[in-house]
Design a protein around this motif. Sequence first.
Motif, PDB file in Angstrom:
ATOM      1  N   TYR A  88       0.835  -1.204   0.000  1.00 34.94           N
ATOM      2  CA  TYR A  88       0.000   0.000   0.000  1.00 34.94           C
ATOM      3  C   TYR A  88       0.874   1.259   0.000  1.00 34.94           C
ATOM      4  CZ  TYR A  88      -3.672   3.261   1.554  1.00 34.94           C
ATOM      5  OH  TYR A  88      -4.554   4.317   1.657  1.00 34.94           O
ATOM      6  N   LYS A  89       1.913   1.255   0.839  1.00 34.69           N
ATOM      7  CA  LYS A  89       2.849   2.385   0.869  1.00 34.69           C
ATOM      8  C   LYS A  89       3.543   2.526  -0.484  1.00 34.69           C
ATOM      9  CE  LYS A  89       3.981   2.176   5.814  1.00 34.69           C
ATOM     10  NZ  LYS A  89       5.037   1.875   6.799  1.00 34.69           N
ATOM     11  N   LEU A  90       3.986   1.410  -1.011  1.00 29.20           N
ATOM     12  CA  LEU A  90       4.721   1.406  -2.276  1.00 29.20           C
ATOM     13  C   LEU A  90       3.880   2.019  -3.394  1.00 29.20           C
ATOM     14  CD1 LEU A  90       6.783  -1.600  -3.528  1.00 29.20           C
ATOM     15  CD2 LEU A  90       5.106  -0.604  -5.040  1.00 29.20           C
ATOM     16  N   LEU A  91       2.603   1.627  -3.470  1.00 31.33           N
ATOM     17  CA  LEU A  91       1.718   2.149  -4.512  1.00 31.33           C
ATOM     18  C   LEU A  91       1.469   3.652  -4.335  1.00 31.33           C
ATOM     19  CD1 LEU A  91      -0.797  -0.823  -4.537  1.00 31.33           C
ATOM     20  CD2 LEU A  91       0.685  -0.177  -6.428  1.00 31.33           C
ATOM     21  N   ASN A  92       1.275   4.088  -3.094  1.00 31.38           N
ATOM     22  CA  ASN A  92       1.039   5.513  -2.837  1.00 31.38           C
ATOM     23  C   ASN A  92       2.281   6.350  -3.122  1.00 31.38           C
ATOM     24  OD1 ASN A  92      -1.681   6.472  -1.456  1.00 31.38           O
ATOM     25  ND2 ASN A  92      -1.332   4.342  -0.854  1.00 31.38           N
ATOM     26  N   CYS A 179      -6.070   0.392  -5.457  1.00 30.72           N
ATOM     27  CA  CYS A 179      -4.861  -0.203  -4.862  1.00 30.72           C
ATOM     28  C   CYS A 179      -5.214  -1.391  -3.966  1.00 30.72           C
ATOM     29  CB  CYS A 179      -4.105   0.849  -4.050  1.00 30.72           C
ATOM     30  SG  CYS A 179      -3.248   2.050  -5.070  1.00 30.72           S
ATOM     31  N   ILE A 180      -6.258  -1.238  -3.172  1.00 32.30           N
ATOM     32  CA  ILE A 180      -6.666  -2.318  -2.267  1.00 32.30           C
ATOM     33  C   ILE A 180      -7.061  -3.556  -3.071  1.00 32.30           C
ATOM     34  CG2 ILE A 180      -8.402  -3.016  -0.561  1.00 32.30           C
ATOM     35  CD1 ILE A 180      -6.202  -1.148   0.507  1.00 32.30           C
ATOM     36  N   LYS A 181      -7.777  -3.343  -4.182  1.00 32.11           N
ATOM     37  CA  LYS A 181      -8.146  -4.476  -5.051  1.00 32.11           C
ATOM     38  C   LYS A 181      -6.894  -5.175  -5.581  1.00 32.11           C
ATOM     39  CE  LYS A 181     -12.433  -2.371  -6.757  1.00 32.11           C
ATOM     40  NZ  LYS A 181     -13.092  -1.803  -7.962  1.00 32.11           N
TER      41      LYS A 181
END
Length: 559
Positions: A88-92, A179-181
């Motif tokens: 999640y951090k990586l995507l953000n 992102c969660i998906k």
Amino acid sequence: MTKTQNKEDILNNQKIVANSLSNSNCQTNEKNNEFHNNPFEKNQTSVDDRNLKITRGWFDFKAINLRYINENIYIKFYPKNSTQQKLYKLLNYSRSIYLSYEFKGCEINIKKYFDKLNLLFGYELDKKEIILFKSLIDFFEYKKNNKNLLKKYYPKLLESDFANIFKKINIQEKFSKECIKLIKKLTSDKKKEELSPTEKNEDLNDVNQKKEQQKQKQKESKLFSDIFEKEGHKEKNKFNKSIENEDSLEKIKKKTYNQFTKEFDLFINAEKLATIEELGELRKKFEKEYSENHNLINKLARKLDRLFNSLNRNSWIYDQEEGHFDSSKFANFIANPEYQNIFKYEKQIREKNTVVSLLLDNSGSMRGKPIITSAITTEIITKVLEKCNVNVEILGFTTKEWKGGESKKKWESLGKPSFPGRLNDLLHIIYKDADCRWSNCKKNLGLVLKEGLLKENIDGEALSWAYNRLNLRREKKKILIVISDGAPVDDSTLSTNTPDILDNHLKEVVDKIQKKNKVQLLAIGIGHDVSKYYQNAFVIEDVDSLGDVIIENLSRMLT
């Protein structure tokens, strides 16, 4: 200076820059403290010119994450599982790097840090996470990535998964949902026992929700099938799109003005938009128009003569032994041939403390007499003001294309995300720089007659551009005159956003300029009242009166 002092100075400078970049004036003190928890304060490594870019990369990375990640939204979607948290951090973080494209130096500094991602992120990344992060950045920037490596470590990952999150990249809440998906898809091969009972229930709930959604969609499709058959697929798309956008419309209205992309904007000197031969031909054509406007030019000449005299503060120094002959001393000289103080000279006491910027609307609706009259008036005023020791800048604004250009093509290729912001390529033209003599750039103004140059007008950004240029000038008095024929209009932007997006932005920009009061702002509307945007505004129905209005206001502003 010692190495320690060098280190402290460099770090302090980086903190100042990072605070500014992060919009830290809007942040909490807790966020500002992030710039103090850096790896360079925790160890004794000397920071000097050799690794200065590395320190900049760390500070810039922290700053853009503060700038582009809304903490409340970030926490709202933050996963409970540690593996999912890292993804999640990586995507953000990858989203922040993409959105920081407007700060080119910042992007370069961060990428110099890509071989030290553990320091950058503040935690250990394994090889597959590093590959995913770099692949995301490459995808967002249209660069090739190593698909074989991605397939090896993430066998379930498809290119369409990257495309899905990229479509939502401008709106953090929608991006976070995608992102969660994606994260659940990437971690679904983990053993179920690794998940907590709560997370298992959440996954089951997700499945049940999806089933319910599918049932609901089936009911809706049956209900509306007759309507869609009659009105065609176009109406179906409109219906689906309206439902998708309905919940976010109010949020978008409150959102500040933005641009879908700036990468295709062009800020250019006029002589680069045509060959030397073409500029010569256009100048001849312009001079023909010039010669056909005798009445206008003679009237302006008389008014400008009065303006010139009001600004001419030169004085004569008498009783000199050299200079211009003073006829009043002729009798003295005849009476006494040895009398030598019969000359005078002119003392110039004018200083270059004033700059005037003329910002011309180069939209298609100005074609014909309005743009010709604007250009002629601009040339006459420029030549006279130069004689009065006033620096003059001439700027023009339009768009590179009708209906969107490359910006719109990129938007379409990314699935047409909702409310993209400004959706056309700017073309801002410098006809004459304030430091350039008129004689050296007079051919440039003929460019207004170039076929196909005048297109659409996005006034707010043009006004900001002209204002920022004036702000960099050294003169004490600064005057900005906008000549336009009405409201800002850009078809591609207005058709994909709220209908008042360009109007509201222009009002915001004007309001900021007027409140700062560093630049005197005057607007002249040709055939259209622009007073709803500008406090100091005039409307002229006949373009022949343009020169009168400008000169009268210049006289007042300059004196």
